[in-house]
Scaffold this active site. Structure first.
Site, PDB file in Angstrom:
ATOM      1  N   GLY A  60       0.855  -1.188   0.000  1.00 17.02           N
ATOM      2  CA  GLY A  60       0.000   0.000   0.000  1.00 17.02           C
ATOM      3  C   GLY A  60       0.888   1.234   0.000  1.00 17.02           C
ATOM      4  O   GLY A  60       2.072   1.165  -0.341  1.00 17.02           O
ATOM      5  N   PHE A  61       0.332   2.354   0.388  1.00 17.32           N
ATOM      6  CA  PHE A  61       1.118   3.593   0.369  1.00 17.32           C
ATOM      7  C   PHE A  61       2.354   3.481   1.259  1.00 17.32           C
ATOM      8  O   PHE A  61       3.448   3.878   0.872  1.00 17.32           O
ATOM      9  CB  PHE A  61       0.253   4.770   0.817  1.00 17.32           C
ATOM     10  CG  PHE A  61      -0.774   5.162  -0.204  1.00 17.32           C
ATOM     11  CD1 PHE A  61      -0.402   5.797  -1.373  1.00 17.32           C
ATOM     12  CD2 PHE A  61      -2.116   4.882  -0.004  1.00 17.32           C
ATOM     13  CE1 PHE A  61      -1.340   6.158  -2.321  1.00 17.32           C
ATOM     14  CE2 PHE A  61      -3.065   5.239  -0.953  1.00 17.32           C
ATOM     15  CZ  PHE A  61      -2.679   5.880  -2.107  1.00 17.32           C
ATOM     16  N   GLU A  93     -17.786  10.936  -0.942  1.00 22.13           N
ATOM     17  CA  GLU A  93     -17.507  10.795  -2.368  1.00 22.13           C
ATOM     18  C   GLU A  93     -18.434   9.762  -3.015  1.00 22.13           C
ATOM     19  O   GLU A  93     -18.943   9.959  -4.114  1.00 22.13           O
ATOM     20  CB  GLU A  93     -16.025  10.435  -2.579  1.00 22.13           C
ATOM     21  CG  GLU A  93     -15.129  11.648  -2.319  1.00 22.13           C
ATOM     22  CD  GLU A  93     -13.641  11.352  -2.265  1.00 22.13           C
ATOM     23  OE1 GLU A  93     -13.263  10.253  -1.821  1.00 22.13           O
ATOM     24  OE2 GLU A  93     -12.853  12.229  -2.653  1.00 22.13           O
ATOM     25  N   ASP A 104      -1.446   2.548   8.456  1.00 22.65           N
ATOM     26  CA  ASP A 104      -2.652   2.213   9.215  1.00 22.65           C
ATOM     27  C   ASP A 104      -2.402   1.201  10.328  1.00 22.65           C
ATOM     28  O   ASP A 104      -3.270   0.977  11.168  1.00 22.65           O
ATOM     29  CB  ASP A 104      -3.723   1.645   8.271  1.00 22.65           C
ATOM     30  CG  ASP A 104      -4.422   2.737   7.486  1.00 22.65           C
ATOM     31  OD1 ASP A 104      -4.208   3.917   7.802  1.00 22.65           O
ATOM     32  OD2 ASP A 104      -5.191   2.399   6.564  1.00 22.65           O
ATOM     33  N   GLN A 113      -1.193  10.099   3.238  1.00 15.47           N
ATOM     34  CA  GLN A 113       0.010  10.875   3.540  1.00 15.47           C
ATOM     35  C   GLN A 113       0.729  10.381   4.804  1.00 15.47           C
ATOM     36  O   GLN A 113       1.954  10.368   4.861  1.00 15.47           O
ATOM     37  CB  GLN A 113      -0.333  12.367   3.676  1.00 15.47           C
ATOM     38  CG  GLN A 113      -0.345  13.097   2.338  1.00 15.47           C
ATOM     39  CD  GLN A 113       1.003  13.035   1.625  1.00 15.47           C
ATOM     40  OE1 GLN A 113       2.071  13.061   2.244  1.00 15.47           O
ATOM     41  NE2 GLN A 113       0.962  12.912   0.312  1.00 15.47           N
TER      42      GLN A 113
END
Lengths: 441, 441
Positions: A17-18, A178, A315, A327
């Site tokens: 992931g990020f 969203e 996370d 971020q």
């Protein structure tokens, strides 16, 4: 052994992931061998999952193959598999993949396995209200959303039609806002004129949250602006409203005025995250503590207490009450990589991770978004342009192909909902998949 | 009843493939109400399925929603569902959709339910060698093809690696040739440099056919040229070779020299089609005959014998030994629509359907194709440009959006394989889906 043949420091990164991907990239020129382990062959651009669920982008457009992203990084290799067990004494990670199980040894370990959807202990809700965490989730929801309009068109019972045309989104954070905005745009602007027996404009889109505001972390000003834009799009926003039950045909909510049922075929769960099982296992193995969501309480430098060679980022880490956003994952992943580089260079380590808040962004619909950057707030078209620039820049950093950027740009600017396919496999697989995941060690 | 309120002639069209969709479009200005029934909400551009299976196009790019295609045709409505039974006496079609069953009455009926993959009586092969007929097939194969490289990368047993890197395509018609060519391009040109433990160039791509030539319907010249291009790409072509068994880990073939086994994890079935169950049911109900593949033997005007109000077109019709290609379906669908218009205008009907052969096209790889148009043959880049123009023109006719055409163009020209996502649902759903389909009446 010749000194040139000394085995290099082995860094294992769990999760692409990020957090994991940016940690890996930050190690590009370091004297290490990086092994990146991920349950899928792609990195997932999670903040755009809602665009796949509503037919704007294809799954490939938000899920670049990890090998392609890392093609030019010679010191990194990618292995497919789910890390199921970390042995901090033997410094070994056990991994399972379809039909194969294997182990990888490390000198340094970066754990970045992300978070999964949390149903606050009510996992039985998942079948009726899929989350928004994976490509599978998004495709499942895409099939359900577009399928609801198709089924309403052939249905004759008015109550069943109403139920099919009622969409409930649980959770008014960025993802929920969203999703609700995009379904409203779909029903009120895009689909009208394509049906004979129903009018898609009759669809109700209900956004529910237990808190008294939408986008509560964005501050009062943007919160109010987002609410105004949602109302303008025709979204019904029900705040201070708690979800107490979810079943196949509806949802039960509770407010100060008591309980109430909303009949709805399509429910979307965008509320709450939980750390994966690996977090709990690692806590047990190292004696580290976890927070209520199961995240590891790490040292200020993101290491796991007592294990300066194990970092938990993104996370999975509980630190300074940082939010679970991309971020934080990117910056903490880079921090962990930086610490490893310092250690290998013989420099002092243990510097605390400091998060630099670049701001928050959420699109409500096409050409309309809210953004906060430092003390500045943007709403409407200006917010949307900022959103577009940030996302296109991010993509350019990832995909080196002009064609891919063109694709994205065209999809963002265009009015099209060209990705509307539902597969038959979805109808049968969800329950089987859940059973499999529950069986994972 | 006022004459202005006379109920209009009701045309029911079963199937939104090339035959059914073009029949519907041809009825645009006719004094009829058209109901188009299809098992999915999208039209499928079947000749490009191989591009989805090999990561070039997304599924949405070859599957436009039917409602979007017919948005401006006010006399046509689309209903989701699978037609399971035709009653030619009551003039009624029974339909099933998820959770709903309904019936539709007709004055004229166009049956265009297409064809399904045929395993020549060995349906148990389907699990191990998926066909190339649906989006589900293509996504399943996409997951298997890219997954094979991922699993080979983590495998340590050399025999298992060889098995994972051996791809067998059964059937050397256009679909099989295009699949084999694209997998070869993937393995030999696109994926090298992205793996550490394996070299994708070691992959074997084997194209098997019982006939002595590839693309046997294209004529000797193009057949030879296609074979040359396949060899150049590194495809092993095994002709006059019959498949006698398929299982999870390989395939057994028979030639004049006897039987032989090929170890292979990924098998693709691109050989043989069969008419759907609906064809057999309609034959029984009307007393019509079927050919060996189950297709309806129709009158020269495409009507079913004894039923001038029922037309069978495309892959469902057995007439003049016409091939099962898109152009036959399109032209026969339009012919049936024209006959209905004539009948309603009081003009004589019964004109035989005459197929105009526009030529054949097959791509071997990017920038290389073979094409025959009348007496002219094209190969290599010229053939590919012709292929590109034909397909872009077709798309323009379908999608009205500039953005969609741009998307396609970019995908065709680009080197990217950006659509490489495998969902977890696939792993579990295939068998469940088969069981469901077998239970359909």
């Amino acid at each position: 052994m010749d000194e040139h043949e000394q085995p290099r420091h082995r860094v294992v990164v769990i999760g692409a992931g990020f957090g994991g991907l940016f940690a890996t990239k930050a190690l590009k020129n370091a004297p290490v061998d990086v092994t990146l382990i991920n349950g899928t062959a792609y990195h997932l651009f999670q903040p755009l999952l809602y665009q796949v669920a509503t037919g704007i982008l294809s799954e490939g457009e938000i899920a670049p193959p990890i090998r392609e992203v890392l093609k030019r990084q010679k010191n990194a290799k990618t292995l497919l598999g789910t890390a199921t067990h970390i042995d901090p004494v033997a410094k070994r990670v056990d991994v399972v993949a379809p039909g194969v199980a294997y182990s990888v040894e490390y000198d340094s370990l970066i754990v970045a396995a992300g978070a999964s959807q949390s149903y606050f202990g009510k996992n039985e809700f998942a079948e009726f209200a899929p989350g928004m965490k994976s490509i599978d989730d998004a495709l499942e929801l895409r099939g359900r959303i577009f399928g609801a309009f198709e089924l309403a068109e052939i249905e004759t019972d008015p109550a069943a039609i109403d139920r099919l045309l009622t969409f409930v989104v649980v959770g008014a954070g960025p993802t929920g806002v969203e999703m609700a905005g995009q379904i409203a745009e779909l029903a009120h602007r895009h689909l009208p004129g394509q049906y004979h027996n129903i009018d898609p404009r009759q669809a109700r889109i209900i956004l529910v949250d237990a808190l008294p505001t939408v986008l509560s972390t964005f501050g009062d000003h943007l919160s109010t602006e987002a609410l105004r834009q949602l109302h303008k799009l025709g979204v019904e926003v029900e705040l201070s409203t708690k979800v107490v039950d979810v079943d196949e045909s509806g949802i039960e909510v509770e407010t100060d005025n008591g309980r109430r049922r909303i009949e709805s075929s399509t429910k979307i769960w965008a509320a709450g995250v939980a750390a994966p099982a690996l977090s709990v296992q690692l806590a047990q193995a190292t004696g580290a503590e976890t927070d209520r969501a199961g995240r590891l309480k790490v040292n200020p430098d993101t290491t796991v207490p007592g294990h300066p060679e194990i970092y938990a980022v993104g996370d999975m880490m509980a630190l300074d009450q940082l939010p679970g956003v991309a971020q934080v994952a990117i910056q903490s992943g880079r921090h962990a990589a930086g610490q490893i580089k310092k250690r290998l260079a013989g420099q002092p380590t243990g510097q605390p991770f400091k998060y630099f808040d670049k701001g928050s962004l959420a699109t409500i619909s096409r050409f309309s978004a809210v953004a906060s950057v430092g003390r500045f707030h943007f709403a409407g078209l200006l917010g949307w342009l900022l959103w577009l620039v940030v996302h296109l820049l991010y993509l350019v950093g990832f995909k080196n192909r002009v064609t891919a950027v063109l694709h994205w740009f065209v999809s963002f600017i265009g009015r099209g909902r060209s990705e509307r396919v539902a597969t038959f496999q979805q109808v049968f697989a969800r329950r089987a998949l859940q059973e499999y995941q529950e069986k994972l060690p």
